[in-house]
Design an enzyme around this catalytic site. Sequence first.
Site, PDB file in Angstrom:
ATOM      1  N   SER A 224      55.960  36.187 -45.699  1.00 49.41           N
ATOM      2  CA  SER A 224      54.478  36.406 -45.561  1.00 49.41           C
ATOM      3  C   SER A 224      54.037  37.470 -46.506  1.00 49.41           C
ATOM      4  O   SER A 224      54.580  38.020 -47.296  1.00 49.41           O
ATOM      5  CB  SER A 224      54.466  36.979 -44.101  1.00 49.41           C
ATOM      6  OG  SER A 224      53.241  37.743 -43.724  1.00 49.41           O
TER       7      SER A 224
ATOM      8  N   TYR B 183      57.175  42.093 -36.853  1.00 56.25           N
ATOM      9  CA  TYR B 183      56.997  40.860 -37.771  1.00 56.25           C
ATOM     10  C   TYR B 183      57.192  41.596 -39.152  1.00 56.25           C
ATOM     11  O   TYR B 183      57.579  41.039 -40.036  1.00 56.25           O
ATOM     12  CB  TYR B 183      55.785  40.620 -37.544  1.00 56.25           C
ATOM     13  CG  TYR B 183      55.300  39.213 -38.385  1.00 56.25           C
ATOM     14  CD1 TYR B 183      55.639  37.863 -37.836  1.00 56.25           C
ATOM     15  CD2 TYR B 183      54.686  39.287 -39.309  1.00 56.25           C
ATOM     16  CE1 TYR B 183      55.477  36.800 -38.310  1.00 56.25           C
ATOM     17  CE2 TYR B 183      54.283  38.085 -39.992  1.00 56.25           C
ATOM     18  CZ  TYR B 183      54.724  36.651 -39.532  1.00 56.25           C
ATOM     19  OH  TYR B 183      54.496  35.787 -40.274  1.00 56.25           O
TER      20      TYR B 183
END
Length: 266
Positions: free
Chosen positions: A149, A162
Amino acid sequence: MTAELNVPLVGHTALITGSTTGMGQDIARAFARSGARTAIHGLGDEDSIAELVNELSQLSGQECFHFAHDLSDARQGGALVEAASAKIGYIDILINNAGVQFVSGIEDFPAEQWDRLLAVNLGAAFHAIKAVWPSMKSNGWGRIVNTASTLAFSGEFGKTAYVAAKHGMLGLTRTVALEGAELGITCNAICPGWVYTPLAAAQVKAKAAALGLSLEQTTKEHFLSEMPTKRFVEPAEIASAMLFLCSDSARSITGVALPVDGGISA
């Protein structure tokens, strides 16, 4: 719509985690269209998954298989590879795409959610790579692509687990790349910006509700504002990047964290 890269992968077998919903489905379709035998993984409606398996089989001209291992137990990543290998014979392309999200400030962040996100988003990938490594090493050819990401490079409020997992995914990617460099095994990470998946849609909806704004206004002001292109990345763009990294043309590309982010990293 974005044109998908045409990379022939006939003779190869790809296992794609987190591929029964969202972006993972598009990745699986791209590999099937390229001629790779595909094994998909994930939970969901049984009828919908059966339809996807049938679609992928038709696209590739080879039987597709589905596995439903629960990666919140990170060791199931290895069990998934073992089960798929036993069913199919070998896996020489591994796409670690499974991911989950939970948003909360650190003070109230539930410990069980930390454990779940670290397991699904990072731990399972380690165990899957470890399990597939011997066969890739023996064959002298392997491709591993991890979905990271843009949050692998920075932090964001409320996303402790995350962000930690995605930072860890880059460390895993780079170390595996070094260990596979002389073995014909490459390992790379794709770092998407905002892709409109069910995971992203849920975050947009929650943000809109919290702010009392419309979905359109929330999307424009709080999600796409940081993307110079001012649009969501299309799943086909992610799939094309993965296809290229799995091609022989990319055999000297390893240990890379490739942003597909609409210019965020610029």
